[in-house]
Design a protein around this motif. Structure first.
Motif, PDB file in Angstrom:
ATOM      1  N   GLY A  70     -20.438  -5.543 -40.714  1.00 24.29           N
ATOM      2  CA  GLY A  70     -19.910  -6.801 -41.249  1.00 24.29           C
ATOM      3  C   GLY A  70     -19.596  -7.807 -40.158  1.00 24.29           C
ATOM      4  O   GLY A  70     -19.968  -8.988 -40.251  1.00 24.29           O
ATOM      5  N   VAL A  71     -18.932  -7.360 -39.119  1.00 20.89           N
ATOM      6  CA  VAL A  71     -18.590  -8.257 -38.012  1.00 20.89           C
ATOM      7  C   VAL A  71     -19.854  -8.669 -37.247  1.00 20.89           C
ATOM      8  O   VAL A  71     -19.992  -9.812 -36.821  1.00 20.89           O
ATOM      9  CB  VAL A  71     -17.556  -7.593 -37.074  1.00 20.89           C
ATOM     10  CG1 VAL A  71     -17.330  -8.446 -35.835  1.00 20.89           C
ATOM     11  CG2 VAL A  71     -16.247  -7.386 -37.809  1.00 20.89           C
ATOM     12  N   GLY A  72     -20.810  -7.749 -37.117  1.00 17.65           N
ATOM     13  CA  GLY A  72     -22.068  -8.077 -36.454  1.00 17.65           C
ATOM     14  C   GLY A  72     -22.835  -9.161 -37.188  1.00 17.65           C
ATOM     15  O   GLY A  72     -23.373 -10.091 -36.572  1.00 17.65           O
ATOM     16  N   ILE A  73     -22.886  -9.072 -38.510  1.00 14.82           N
ATOM     17  CA  ILE A  73     -23.555 -10.103 -39.307  1.00 14.82           C
ATOM     18  C   ILE A  73     -22.820 -11.428 -39.179  1.00 14.82           C
ATOM     19  O   ILE A  73     -23.445 -12.492 -39.044  1.00 14.82           O
ATOM     20  CB  ILE A  73     -23.672  -9.653 -40.775  1.00 14.82           C
ATOM     21  CG1 ILE A  73     -24.669  -8.494 -40.877  1.00 14.82           C
ATOM     22  CG2 ILE A  73     -24.085 -10.808 -41.676  1.00 14.82           C
ATOM     23  CD1 ILE A  73     -24.712  -7.832 -42.229  1.00 14.82           C
ATOM     24  N   ALA A  74     -21.488 -11.383 -39.190  1.00 14.38           N
ATOM     25  CA  ALA A  74     -20.710 -12.619 -39.033  1.00 14.38           C
ATOM     26  C   ALA A  74     -20.979 -13.266 -37.671  1.00 14.38           C
ATOM     27  O   ALA A  74     -21.098 -14.495 -37.571  1.00 14.38           O
ATOM     28  CB  ALA A  74     -19.223 -12.324 -39.201  1.00 14.38           C
ATOM     29  N   LEU A  75     -21.089 -12.460 -36.626  1.00 14.94           N
ATOM     30  CA  LEU A  75     -21.388 -12.995 -35.302  1.00 14.94           C
ATOM     31  C   LEU A  75     -22.789 -13.598 -35.242  1.00 14.94           C
ATOM     32  O   LEU A  75     -23.005 -14.627 -34.586  1.00 14.94           O
ATOM     33  CB  LEU A  75     -21.230 -11.915 -34.232  1.00 14.94           C
ATOM     34  CG  LEU A  75     -19.793 -11.565 -33.857  1.00 14.94           C
ATOM     35  CD1 LEU A  75     -19.774 -10.368 -32.915  1.00 14.94           C
ATOM     36  CD2 LEU A  75     -19.098 -12.740 -33.228  1.00 14.94           C
ATOM     37  N   LEU A  76     -23.756 -12.976 -35.901  1.00  9.28           N
ATOM     38  CA  LEU A  76     -25.104 -13.544 -35.948  1.00  9.28           C
ATOM     39  C   LEU A  76     -25.134 -14.879 -36.693  1.00  9.28           C
ATOM     40  O   LEU A  76     -25.819 -15.818 -36.274  1.00  9.28           O
ATOM     41  CB  LEU A  76     -26.080 -12.561 -36.586  1.00  9.28           C
ATOM     42  CG  LEU A  76     -26.474 -11.356 -35.743  1.00  9.28           C
ATOM     43  CD1 LEU A  76     -27.404 -10.450 -36.544  1.00  9.28           C
ATOM     44  CD2 LEU A  76     -27.134 -11.790 -34.453  1.00  9.28           C
ATOM     45  N   VAL A  77     -24.379 -14.975 -37.772  1.00 10.20           N
ATOM     46  CA  VAL A  77     -24.294 -16.242 -38.510  1.00 10.20           C
ATOM     47  C   VAL A  77     -23.638 -17.314 -37.644  1.00 10.20           C
ATOM     48  O   VAL A  77     -24.100 -18.461 -37.577  1.00 10.20           O
ATOM     49  CB  VAL A  77     -23.526 -16.048 -39.836  1.00 10.20           C
ATOM     50  CG1 VAL A  77     -23.191 -17.377 -40.493  1.00 10.20           C
ATOM     51  CG2 VAL A  77     -24.330 -15.175 -40.779  1.00 10.20           C
TER      52      VAL A  77
END
Length: 100
Positions: A70-77
């Motif tokens: 979840g945090v990884g996807i947020a960082l990519l966004v």
């Protein structure tokens, strides 16, 4: 031959004006580009850790949810938004004073 000289001078002046009008941007040296690259890299690392890391344990903080993904996807966004912002509104660098 006299006709060619004024034409050449006018072409040179037009080229100089075009060079002066074209803004010079920071490009790869824009701080937003560095931030986007680092956040994107951290996002990819967290997604990899969430997918290929040790088995998830159910603890009271995450309640069994894959927090790394979840945090990884947020960082990519966030990284995509920063890079989009840098491309949409580039930082214009002042031209250096020319020495004549």
């Amino acid at each position: 031959m006299n006709e060619q000289q004024p034409a050449q001078q006018s072409e040179q002046k037009a080229e100089q004006k075009a060079e002066q009008k074209a803004p010079h941007t920071a490009g790869a040296f824009d701080i937003r580009t560095f931030i986007a690259g680092l956040m994107g890299l951290f996002g990819l690392i967290l997604i990899g850790a969430g997918l290929f890391g040790p088995e998830r344990t159910a603890d009271s903080v995450t309640e069994g949810r894959p927090i790394n993904i979840g945090v990884g996807i947020a960082l990519l966004v966030f990284a995509a938004a920063m890079q989009g912002w840098a491309m949409w509104r580039p930082t214009v660098v002042d031209a250096p004073a020319s020495e004549e």
